[in-house]
Design a protein around this motif. Sequence first.
Motif, PDB file in Angstrom:
ATOM      1  N   LYS A   1       0.843  -1.208   0.000  1.00  0.00           N
ATOM      2  CA  LYS A   1       0.000   0.000   0.000  1.00  0.00           C
ATOM      3  C   LYS A   1       0.877   1.256   0.000  1.00  0.00           C
ATOM      4  CE  LYS A   1      -4.202  -2.007   1.709  1.00  0.00           C
ATOM      5  NZ  LYS A   1      -5.351  -1.594   0.942  1.00  0.00           N
ATOM      6  N   HIS A   2       2.029   1.187   0.625  1.00  0.00           N
ATOM      7  CA  HIS A   2       2.976   2.316   0.606  1.00  0.00           C
ATOM      8  C   HIS A   2       3.411   2.609  -0.827  1.00  0.00           C
ATOM      9  CE1 HIS A   2       6.375   4.911   1.508  1.00  0.00           C
ATOM     10  NE2 HIS A   2       7.147   4.080   0.819  1.00  0.00           N
ATOM     11  N   HIS A   3       3.774   1.579  -1.575  1.00  0.00           N
ATOM     12  CA  HIS A   3       4.172   1.767  -2.977  1.00  0.00           C
ATOM     13  C   HIS A   3       3.016   2.342  -3.790  1.00  0.00           C
ATOM     14  CE1 HIS A   3       7.055  -1.624  -1.923  1.00  0.00           C
ATOM     15  NE2 HIS A   3       7.821  -0.578  -2.164  1.00  0.00           N
TER      16      HIS A   3
ATOM     17  N   TYR B   1       2.816   5.848  -5.911  1.00  0.00           N
ATOM     18  CA  TYR B   1       2.339   5.845  -7.296  1.00  0.00           C
ATOM     19  C   TYR B   1       1.236   6.899  -7.479  1.00  0.00           C
ATOM     20  CZ  TYR B   1       0.117   3.635 -11.447  1.00  0.00           C
ATOM     21  OH  TYR B   1      -0.436   3.376 -12.676  1.00  0.00           O
ATOM     22  N   VAL B   2       0.262   6.884  -6.576  1.00  0.00           N
ATOM     23  CA  VAL B   2      -0.850   7.836  -6.653  1.00  0.00           C
ATOM     24  C   VAL B   2      -0.347   9.267  -6.461  1.00  0.00           C
ATOM     25  CG1 VAL B   2      -2.980   8.592  -5.506  1.00  0.00           C
ATOM     26  CG2 VAL B   2      -2.630   6.170  -6.053  1.00  0.00           C
TER      27      VAL B   2
ATOM     28  N   ALA C   1       1.475  14.587 -11.744  1.00  0.00           N
ATOM     29  CA  ALA C   1       1.433  14.591 -13.210  1.00  0.00           C
ATOM     30  C   ALA C   1       0.131  15.214 -13.714  1.00  0.00           C
ATOM     31  CB  ALA C   1       1.596  13.170 -13.749  1.00  0.00           C
ATOM     32  N   LEU C   2      -0.977  14.912 -13.059  1.00  0.00           N
ATOM     33  CA  LEU C   2      -2.257  15.507 -13.441  1.00  0.00           C
ATOM     34  C   LEU C   2      -2.218  17.029 -13.273  1.00  0.00           C
ATOM     35  CD1 LEU C   2      -4.586  12.845 -11.843  1.00  0.00           C
ATOM     36  CD2 LEU C   2      -4.508  13.422 -14.289  1.00  0.00           C
TER      37      LEU C   2
ATOM     38  N   ARG D   1     -11.166   6.806  -8.915  1.00  0.00           N
ATOM     39  CA  ARG D   1     -11.274   5.625  -9.792  1.00  0.00           C
ATOM     40  C   ARG D   1     -10.043   4.733  -9.670  1.00  0.00           C
ATOM     41  NH1 ARG D   1     -14.648   6.981 -15.135  1.00  0.00           N
ATOM     42  NH2 ARG D   1     -16.192   8.299 -14.120  1.00  0.00           N
ATOM     43  N   ILE D   2      -8.866   5.326  -9.656  1.00  0.00           N
ATOM     44  CA  ILE D   2      -7.630   4.541  -9.581  1.00  0.00           C
ATOM     45  C   ILE D   2      -7.539   3.814  -8.238  1.00  0.00           C
ATOM     46  CG2 ILE D   2      -5.096   4.664  -9.616  1.00  0.00           C
ATOM     47  CD1 ILE D   2      -6.689   5.055 -12.385  1.00  0.00           C
TER      48      ILE D   2
END
Length: 127
Positions: A81-83, A87-88, A94-95, A111-112
């Motif tokens: 979950k840390h990784h 990522y998120v 980036a968004l 959604r992700i």
Amino acid sequence: MISKQQTLFERIGGDQAITELIHKFYDRVVADPELKPFFKNASMEKIRRMQREFFSAALDGPITYTGKPLGYVHHGRGITKHHFALYVGHLIQALEKININDQDVQDIISRINTYADEITGTAGSMG
């Protein structure tokens, strides 16, 4: 008169925005010292292609995801979950770089996040 509501894919700019997002996003992901090892022996060209499909499909775009199920692809890779949170975090940045508005960023992250358990292998586990 019935008006068709735009999909999230359309609201953010369609395929052009997704392509730009994937480029900026994965530049960030593979530069992260904690995430980089997951991509050591991976074809970044294939990952970017599959992620373009995945994000397009996840945001109600016209492109279908043709890859293997997420749980299968990520199984046994040690993704925690840390990784996933790292990522998120890179996805959010980036968004923001491609000027996606705050509401659409929240909708995309929501959604992700629905895929977190499949990716981390914690679906159906207690805790």
